[in-house]
Enzyme design. Structure first.
Site, PDB file in Angstrom:
ATOM      1  N   HIS A   1      -6.401   4.194   6.976  1.00  0.00           N
ATOM      2  CA  HIS A   1      -5.818   3.855   5.667  1.00  0.00           C
ATOM      3  C   HIS A   1      -5.281   5.125   4.998  1.00  0.00           C
ATOM      4  CE1 HIS A   1      -5.021   1.493   2.147  1.00  0.00           C
ATOM      5  NE2 HIS A   1      -5.854   2.183   1.391  1.00  0.00           N
TER       6      HIS A   1
ATOM      7  N   HIS B   1      -2.958   1.189  -4.263  1.00  0.00           N
ATOM      8  CA  HIS B   1      -2.267   0.164  -5.046  1.00  0.00           C
ATOM      9  C   HIS B   1      -2.333   0.542  -6.521  1.00  0.00           C
ATOM     10  CE1 HIS B   1      -1.519  -3.222  -2.140  1.00  0.00           C
ATOM     11  NE2 HIS B   1      -2.161  -2.354  -1.420  1.00  0.00           N
TER      12      HIS B   1
ATOM     13  N   TYR C   1      -8.552  -9.792   3.293  1.00  0.00           N
ATOM     14  CA  TYR C   1      -9.759  -9.098   3.756  1.00  0.00           C
ATOM     15  C   TYR C   1     -10.649  -8.616   2.611  1.00  0.00           C
ATOM     16  CZ  TYR C   1      -7.019  -4.798   2.927  1.00  0.00           C
ATOM     17  OH  TYR C   1      -6.262  -3.827   2.366  1.00  0.00           O
ATOM     18  N   GLU C   2     -10.148  -8.650   1.366  1.00  0.00           N
ATOM     19  CA  GLU C   2     -10.985  -8.146   0.269  1.00  0.00           C
ATOM     20  C   GLU C   2     -12.123  -9.105  -0.054  1.00  0.00           C
ATOM     21  OE1 GLU C   2      -8.693  -6.303  -3.038  1.00  0.00           O
ATOM     22  OE2 GLU C   2      -7.006  -6.559  -1.660  1.00  0.00           O
TER      23      GLU C   2
ATOM     24  N   MET D   1      -1.515  -6.492   7.336  1.00  0.00           N
ATOM     25  CA  MET D   1      -2.645  -7.286   6.841  1.00  0.00           C
ATOM     26  C   MET D   1      -2.315  -8.076   5.565  1.00  0.00           C
ATOM     27  SD  MET D   1      -5.596  -4.406   7.333  1.00  0.00           S
ATOM     28  CE  MET D   1      -5.656  -3.361   8.807  1.00  0.00           C
ATOM     29  N   SER D   2      -1.041  -8.336   5.340  1.00  0.00           N
ATOM     30  CA  SER D   2      -0.682  -8.998   4.071  1.00  0.00           C
ATOM     31  C   SER D   2       0.543  -9.879   4.268  1.00  0.00           C
ATOM     32  CB  SER D   2      -0.396  -7.938   3.006  1.00  0.00           C
ATOM     33  OG  SER D   2       0.798  -7.232   3.307  1.00  0.00           O
TER      34      SER D   2
ATOM     35  N   ALA E   1       3.084  -2.124   3.870  1.00  0.00           N
ATOM     36  CA  ALA E   1       3.018  -1.063   4.871  1.00  0.00           C
ATOM     37  C   ALA E   1       2.609  -1.726   6.179  1.00  0.00           C
ATOM     38  CB  ALA E   1       1.986  -0.021   4.457  1.00  0.00           C
TER      39      ALA E   1
ATOM     40  N   SER F   1       0.827  -1.212   0.000  1.00  0.00           N
ATOM     41  CA  SER F   1       0.000   0.000   0.000  1.00  0.00           C
ATOM     42  C   SER F   1       0.857   1.255   0.000  1.00  0.00           C
ATOM     43  CB  SER F   1      -0.873   0.036   1.257  1.00  0.00           C
ATOM     44  OG  SER F   1      -1.791  -1.023   1.232  1.00  0.00           O
TER      45      SER F   1
ATOM     46  N   ASN G   1       3.091   3.799  10.787  1.00  0.00           N
ATOM     47  CA  ASN G   1       2.480   4.292  12.028  1.00  0.00           C
ATOM     48  C   ASN G   1       2.942   3.435  13.185  1.00  0.00           C
ATOM     49  OD1 ASN G   1       0.491   2.380  10.468  1.00  0.00           O
ATOM     50  ND2 ASN G   1       0.012   2.111  12.633  1.00  0.00           N
TER      51      ASN G   1
ATOM     52  N   HIS H   1      -5.560  -8.684  -0.851  1.00  0.00           N
ATOM     53  CA  HIS H   1      -5.475  -9.047   0.561  1.00  0.00           C
ATOM     54  C   HIS H   1      -6.584 -10.018   0.913  1.00  0.00           C
ATOM     55  CE1 HIS H   1      -3.880  -4.993   0.006  1.00  0.00           C
ATOM     56  NE2 HIS H   1      -3.054  -5.241   0.991  1.00  0.00           N
TER      57      HIS H   1
HETATM   58  N1  HPA Z   1      -1.986  -2.455  11.441  1.00  0.00           N
HETATM   59  C1  HPA Z   1      -2.237  -3.275  10.402  1.00  0.00           C
HETATM   60  N2  HPA Z   1      -1.885  -2.994   9.156  1.00  0.00           N
HETATM   61  C2  HPA Z   1      -1.240  -1.846   8.935  1.00  0.00           C
HETATM   62  C3  HPA Z   1      -0.954  -0.944   9.962  1.00  0.00           C
HETATM   63  C4  HPA Z   1      -1.346  -1.266  11.282  1.00  0.00           C
HETATM   64  O1  HPA Z   1      -1.120  -0.522  12.261  1.00  0.00           O
HETATM   65  N3  HPA Z   1      -0.314   0.107   9.388  1.00  0.00           N
HETATM   66  C5  HPA Z   1      -0.213  -0.161   8.054  1.00  0.00           C
HETATM   67  N4  HPA Z   1      -0.781  -1.338   7.784  1.00  0.00           N
END
Ligand code: HPA
Length: 272
Positions: free
Chosen positions: A249, A66, A90-91, A213-214, A118, A36, A237, A88
């Site tokens: 996001h 993306h 989750y999609e 998440m990937s 990310a 991402s 983050n 992903h």
């Molecule tokens: N958690 C999950 N996925 C992420 C995060 C997070 O804090 N930051 C970027 N992708």
């Protein structure tokens, strides 16, 4: 047969033939998957771009940030494939969503796969903008892309899943570029909601340094396919509960460029 029915039947070899028709048949040894906000490296490839829409079974363009296309060509001395985005779990709830794209890469000759993503940091000394090479991962989702695979090949050893040799090469590239490359354990959380602070405390106790998440399903699939694999997180983050900044996001996409430029330098050096 309708076009969609025809497309639904494509094998990795048929997809590779489609790609060869556009990109030529010179073998492609390395592939990158961009996470991402990291899609910009698609443009660094001197070669051709193929929209995922022309490659049935490649990711739906489901997530903003993306770049849904495949680039085939060269960066530096290396002929490679760059996937501008991934699907992903989750999609659509499919942990094996990247199986056909990875099988297609293998059919193109790919033996070495570098995944990027990310991620949120669980380490106070690894702030947003940092890069983290995955030394290992924790599958915190309970999911597995090989569930349903009928052959004994499903029993994939994961002891050295993140290639020691490829990690050493990435470390050396980072040193040459004078880019700090942290190393740590990535926990896969299914998403799409972000984690709670209690979940972050839990996975920190379990040994995770970053969360995202990937990537984990792709590492499993890559090892299943016999590809050498390594992965790098761009920290966007601090994970939930670890700082006052909000997690979203939008924030991920806004912060990814902080680390993306460093990541591009490390990868370009590796490929030089
Ligand atoms: N958690 C999950 N996925 C992420 C995060 C997070 O804090 N930051 C970027 N992708």
């Amino acid at each position: 047969m309708s076009k969609s029915a025809e497309n639904a039947l494509l094998t990795p070899e048929a997809l590779a033939a489609r790609i060869h028709a556009v990109a030529g048949i010179a073998p492609v040894g390395t592939a990158l998957v961009l996470g991402s906000g990291l899609g910009g490296m698609v443009e660094a490839v001197e070669g051709v771009q193929i929209p995922y829409a022309d490659l049935p079974g490649f990711p739906h363009a489901g997530v903003s940030g993306h770049s849904p296309k495949l680039a085939i060509g060269t960066i530096g001395a290396t002929r490679l494939a760059v996937l501008g985005g991934r699907e992903h779990y989750y999609e659509r709830g499919n942990p094996a969503a990247m199986r056909l794209p990875l099988e297609t890469l293998k059919a193109l000759g790919v033996t070495r796969l570098i995944l990027t993503n990310a991620a949120g940091s669980l380490q106070p000394d690894m702030p947003p903008g940092s890069l983290m090479l995955l030394s290992d991962h924790i599958n915190f989702s309970g999911l597995n892309p090989l569930i349903g695979e009928p052959t004994d090949a499903r029993f994939v050893p994961m002891t050295a899943a993140h290639s020691p040799a490829l990690r050493a090469a990435l470390r050396a590239a980072a040193t040459q570029e004078q880019v700090e490359l942290h190393e740590g354990v990535y926990a896969w959380y299914s998403g799409p909601s972000f984690e709670t602070p209690a979940e972050i405390r839990a996975i920190r106790t379990l040994g995770a340094d970053a969360v995202g998440m990937s990537t984990v399903p792709e590492v499993i699939l890559a090892r299943f396919l016999g590809l050498e694999v390594a992965a790098i997180s761009v920290i966007t983050n601090m994970a939930a509960g670890m700082s006052d900044e909000n997690i979203s996001h939008e924030h991920t996409k806004a912060m990814a460029p902080l680390g993306a430029a460093k990541l591009a330098r490390v990868l370009t050096r590796l490929l030089a």
